[in-house]
Each structure stands twice: as C-alpha cells, then as structure tokens.
Design a protein around this motif. Structure first.
Motif, PDB file in Angstrom:
ATOM      1  N   TRP B 133      43.788   3.398 -21.925  1.00 12.16           N
ATOM      2  CA  TRP B 133      43.462   4.140 -23.147  1.00 12.16           C
ATOM      3  C   TRP B 133      44.568   4.045 -24.186  1.00 12.16           C
ATOM      4  O   TRP B 133      44.295   3.889 -25.366  1.00 12.16           O
ATOM      5  CB  TRP B 133      43.219   5.622 -22.798  1.00 12.16           C
ATOM      6  N   ARG B 138      45.463  -1.552 -23.386  1.00 12.72           N
ATOM      7  CA  ARG B 138      44.548  -1.348 -24.520  1.00 12.72           C
ATOM      8  C   ARG B 138      43.813  -2.634 -24.902  1.00 12.72           C
ATOM      9  O   ARG B 138      44.434  -3.678 -25.073  1.00 12.72           O
ATOM     10  CB  ARG B 138      45.333  -0.888 -25.761  1.00 12.72           C
ATOM     11  N   GLY B 139      42.499  -2.528 -25.065  1.00 10.69           N
ATOM     12  CA  GLY B 139      41.725  -3.664 -25.570  1.00 10.69           C
ATOM     13  C   GLY B 139      41.434  -4.743 -24.537  1.00 10.69           C
ATOM     14  O   GLY B 139      40.806  -5.745 -24.862  1.00 10.69           O
ATOM     15  N   LEU B 140      41.888  -4.553 -23.303  1.00  9.64           N
ATOM     16  CA  LEU B 140      41.642  -5.576 -22.278  1.00  9.64           C
ATOM     17  C   LEU B 140      40.388  -5.230 -21.484  1.00  9.64           C
ATOM     18  O   LEU B 140      40.119  -4.078 -21.183  1.00  9.64           O
ATOM     19  CB  LEU B 140      42.826  -5.686 -21.323  1.00  9.64           C
ATOM     20  N   ASP B 141      39.664  -6.267 -21.125  1.00 16.59           N
ATOM     21  CA  ASP B 141      38.471  -6.095 -20.307  1.00 16.59           C
ATOM     22  C   ASP B 141      38.840  -5.915 -18.835  1.00 16.59           C
ATOM     23  O   ASP B 141      38.134  -5.260 -18.079  1.00 16.59           O
ATOM     24  CB  ASP B 141      37.608  -7.348 -20.484  1.00 16.59           C
ATOM     25  N   SER B 159      36.535  -3.138 -17.633  1.00 21.67           N
ATOM     26  CA  SER B 159      35.811  -2.413 -18.684  1.00 21.67           C
ATOM     27  C   SER B 159      36.210  -0.937 -18.696  1.00 21.67           C
ATOM     28  O   SER B 159      35.358  -0.055 -18.807  1.00 21.67           O
ATOM     29  CB  SER B 159      34.297  -2.544 -18.479  1.00 21.67           C
ATOM     30  N   ARG B 311      36.011   6.032 -27.293  1.00 24.00           N
ATOM     31  CA  ARG B 311      37.211   5.525 -26.618  1.00 24.00           C
ATOM     32  C   ARG B 311      38.031   4.690 -27.574  1.00 24.00           C
ATOM     33  O   ARG B 311      37.479   3.906 -28.347  1.00 24.00           O
ATOM     34  CB  ARG B 311      36.784   4.584 -25.488  1.00 24.00           C
ATOM     35  N   PRO B 313      39.846   1.575 -28.971  1.00 18.45           N
ATOM     36  CA  PRO B 313      39.489   0.183 -28.714  1.00 18.45           C
ATOM     37  C   PRO B 313      40.560  -0.513 -27.870  1.00 18.45           C
ATOM     38  O   PRO B 313      41.680  -0.063 -27.830  1.00 18.45           O
ATOM     39  CB  PRO B 313      39.418  -0.422 -30.097  1.00 18.45           C
TER      40      PRO B 313
END
Lengths: 313, 313
Positions: B133, B138-141, B159, B311, B313
């Motif tokens: 978060w 952050r921003g990683l799958d 995810s 959430r 991004p």
C-alpha cells in the motif's frame, strides 16, 4: 510424418457435435498435433522437429489434413517463452540454445496460417492444465505438476490457471543440499548443482556412468534420487503451498521411486509447516500419461475459447 | 504498558475524518496496537506479550483508551495461524511451542471484545501488505517480502493480496546448498540445515560464537551470509516469479549486506530464467522500517473493510 485418424474417420454428425479445437504439443524433438474437445482426441499426428519454417508448416498441414473445422488452437511449447500478454513478442520462443528457434513467433504463425485464434502455454503448464481438467488435479484449487526427465520442470495451477505475466517459473533450478555421501559435481550449465543439475536424467547418467534405464536394480541410485526430489518437493510445498503435487516424467517410471519420494519427503518435512500429513494423497502420479501434453493443449484451447461448455468440476 | 497519543490528541473534526481502523501487530515478545487509516498512525501503544488472556485484554483496553471510534481491526500475528476461511478454527494460532498460546482464537476474541469485525494475516504477510500500500511494493502486481531476523519468513503478494487457504508459506525452511568452506551443521530444530537453519540470526550466532551485532567488521561472515540468502532469493525467483523481492529484518541492518546479496544473487542466477537483469531494482529494502507490522495491520483492515477509499495505485 505419419498421418492417422485414431477414430477411423468421422461421420458428419460427429463433426457437428463440436466446436472442435486443435492441440499442439511443441517439443524439442517432436510435435504432436491433434483435434478434439476432451481427452478422447478424434485425430492426431506426430511431426519431427526440424527448423521453425518446416515444422510449423508441417503442423498446419497435418491439422488441415484432419478435415475437422476448428475454432481455436492450444499450444503447449518448449521454452523459454514470452508469456506476457502485453509484450510485443508475446507467444515467441525467446533465446534458446536450440539452433534456429530463438525469437520464433510460434503463436502468431499458427494463428495466421490456420486463420484461428491460438493460446500458448509452456509445456509443463499445458500438461498441468490437462491434469486439472481430466486428471489428478481435478477439483483442486491449487496444485503443482512436476516432470522429471531430461530436465526438471514444474508448474503451479491455481483456480485452473497458470499465471506468468512476469515470466514462467524455472522450478528445476532451485537449490538443494548435497546429500552426505554424494560427491557428484552436478551438470546444470548455469548452476551446476541445482535440483536439475543433481537429479534429472543427465545427472543420473553422469553420476553413475550409465543411463538410468540400466540402473533399475541399484537401490542406492534411487534412494539418493528420492532424497533430492524430496528436497525439491519440500521447497515447492513451503513456497507455493499446493494442495497436491503431481510428479511425472520419464525418470518417475522407475518402479518404487514414487513411494521412496513420498517416504523421504515425509522425513524432510518432519511434521513442520503447511504440507498435509497424508503424503500418499499429497504426492501422486499423473493420470494422463504420454498424452498429457497434447491433451493439455486441447484443455488450454477449451479454457480460452470455449463459451458453451462448463469446465469439469 | 505505556499509553501514548503520538499526535498529541485529536480534535473533533479529525475524528470525523474517518472511518478509523485498529491495527494490531501481535508478536511473540510484544504487541503493537494503533489506530489510523494511513501510515500516519494517529495513536499507538505497545504491550508486552504474556499469556493470551492478559495480552488480548491489554490490547483491547489500549485500543479503547485511544478514544477513537473504529470500524474494524487488522491483525498481523505470529504463527502458525489457521488462515483457511472455511475452517472452524479460522483465525486461531495453531500448535506453537510458545507456552499457553496453542489454539488461541485471536481473531474471534478481538472481534467479540471490541465489537467490530477483524481481519487476520500472518505477521510477514501483514508487513508485505503495508509495503504494497505505502512502501516498496507500490504499483507492483507481484512481489515477495522477506524478513531475515530471529527466523526467516517471506510472503508473496499478488494483486495486493496474500493467499493461503491451504496454509501459509514457510519460506525460511527451503533447502540450500552448503557453501564450500562452511562446516556448520545448522540450527533448525525441524530441518537442521535449511535456509533459516543456516542463515537466520541464531545460525550466525551459533556458527561464529558471538551475536551478529559483534561481527560487523568480519567480512567473511557477511559474504557467507549473502551467499545463503542469495540461494534463497534465487529459489523464490525461480518458483514464484515475482517482479521484485523486498528484503528486510534485523540481520539486513548490517551495512553493505544488501549490496552483497544482490551481487551474489546475480552470480547465482547466472543470466538464467525469469529474474530481471537489473538486480538493483529487483532486490530492494523495505520502506516502512520498524512500523511495517503495525502499518501493515492497518492496511489489512482498510483492504477488508474500507468501502469509501480507493487503494493507492
């Protein structure tokens, strides 16, 4: 190349009971192609792998020659593959030591030449899909399929899908601890003594000086093999937490090896962590045998393109 | 137990800017509790872990004492935990060597005593959620969060979620190959020489005879440590195929160790497989530091109970 129609030819009403899908198991030494919509493949053929142009053309010709209208194709291919759907080389074989095959657009060429959409998966992922639909993975939310042969490969299926937007696993190349009595250096060209380097077919041959098929009666060979494989399976259990591990491949044909692997895995796990206590149902052989790749490729096509059939539970 | 309101007390309008959530980091030696809805925790407290009754009561009292209306709680707890939502002991601490704590219904008791819903996660999974978060994830799958301290633990986030219906991973207990010059037997009570048995804090202390904090200047200690950790990271890369590995924990505070791990990982991977070539962006430190557990617990509550906020991004 030898054509065959296993079913002995299709009647008109059988053709109407489709839709039908092509399955393509693209291997380093041969390609198997077939048409079906279940493990009961209605036509199949085998092509010797040569260069990409000839091999893909022969594959397309064989499928056309089956005379069945098809709605899509599933491809279970040797790798490494680009499996990131957002990549401009999605569905390509990447850099490979296999002469002529680096940067081959397998998926795109099959789609263009057959005029249908194709889905692509790494070979072991395709075989795992077949087991998920019709084999030892039926009804499971999460399992690992491992193949032990010329190399060691594995795929994780979760909710009936592999997932490798960021590359496919290379689970044969994990670390293992050298067993006490074993002085063998290992044969992996990248990591020397990783699991594959210590326990795949070429490692067995190099350690003992003869092919594994000539070692059937040597108990020490298979006990050592079982301990390395058990280390690998313990690592998969501790990292991936599957409900089951399906273990197949040529080396696993050795009588008694699966039982030894189970015994050594239980010792290794030693009651700790997420692996279930019942090792007999946790570690099982595949159910689809030699046809797993081809049948898995058909399952892949069904999974991606079929809208009328509900997945088997 | 020492109460504190970091922000120095809340005005009425601040309380209205909620909803607020409780975060509970349930550790084996201390529990940290706090209230917030972001990494900027508005109140927190620390409780020494004793028996379950006293510890959970003190935790509930501390949260009530903060005087903030809360809509839910997130719990990041030591394990092993039952995290299967369909189990009748979901949210319980399972069999543990920690006296008195086996079969403790942590989630249920917090819910009943606070009168709010609670979500529970294994400690390292909570810290990973915090990094997803508001930190290095952050921003990683897909990423792996590893902590190297008294033990070695790791969590895979995909995810923005962990997933362990079938048990949580025990990634510290994977196999590693003994490094050539190392004769140390290993200290894992279950597997002796697994990664944790060879490379967590107690292993370093047992191998060299003094705590790791007294070994800062011994280059051979940290080069050996880096090689074992690199083996572990390579196995995570080959099995889980994450986009990034975040490595934290007390042992990683040793200056230069992260850089050594990167170097040894690149050597180990040796250009093979799915790990990206840029090891500096592939292996990174966490961003949330000492507060990762508490902040992660708040992220867990937001993830499960917040309906108004998107959430990050």
């Amino acid at each position: 190349m030898c054509g065959s129609l296993l079913s002995g030819g299709l009647e008109r009403e059988e053709l109407d009971s489709g839709p039908w899908y092509a399955g393509i198991e693209a291997g380093g030494s041969k390609w198997r192609v077939g048409v079906g919509r279940s493990p009961a493949v209605i036509a199949d053929d085998t092509i010797t792998t040569t260069n990409p142009d000839s091999t893909i053309s022969a594959c397309v010709e064989a499928i056309r020659g089956m005379g069945v209208p098809i709605d899509g194709a599933g491809i279970a291919s040797f790798g490494p593959l680009d499996l990131n759907p957002t990549s401009h080389t999605y569905g390509f074989i990447k850099t490979t030591p296999k002469p002529g095959w680096s940067n081959t657009d397998v998926k795109g060429r099959i789609e263009r030449e057959l005029g249908i959409p194709a889905a692509i998966e790494i070979d072991v992922g395709g075989a795992a899909l077949g087991e998920a639909w019709w084999g030892a993975g039926r009804g499971l939310d999460s399992f690992v399929y491992v193949t032990v042969g010329t190399g060691i490969g594995a795929a994780l299926l979760r909710s009936g899908r592999t997932s490798h937007e960021h590359g496919h696993p290379e689970m044969g190349h994990i670390s293992v601890e050298r067993e006490t009595e074993d002085a063998f250096a290992g044969v992996c060209p990248f990591h020397r003594s990783c699991l594959e380097g210590m326990a795949a077919g070429p490692a067995i041959r190099a350690r003992w000086g003869v092919p594994s098929t000539e070692l059937n009666d040597r108990a020490e060979v298979w006990d050592l093999e079982a301990r390395y494989l058990a280390q690998g399976l313990a690592t998969y259990a501790y990292t991936l937490v599957p409900q089951r591990i399906i273990v197949g491949g040529g080396i696993m044909q050795q009588p008694g090896l699966l039982e030894l692997v189970r015994k050594r895995l239980a010792e290794r796990i030693n009651g700790y962590g997420p692996a279930p206590p019942d090792v007999e149902s946790f570690v099982v052989p595949p159910e689809l045998g030699q046809d797993a790749g081809l049948i898995g490729a058909i399952a892949l096509a069904l999974d991606r393109f079929e809208t009328t059939t509900v997945r088997p539970p």
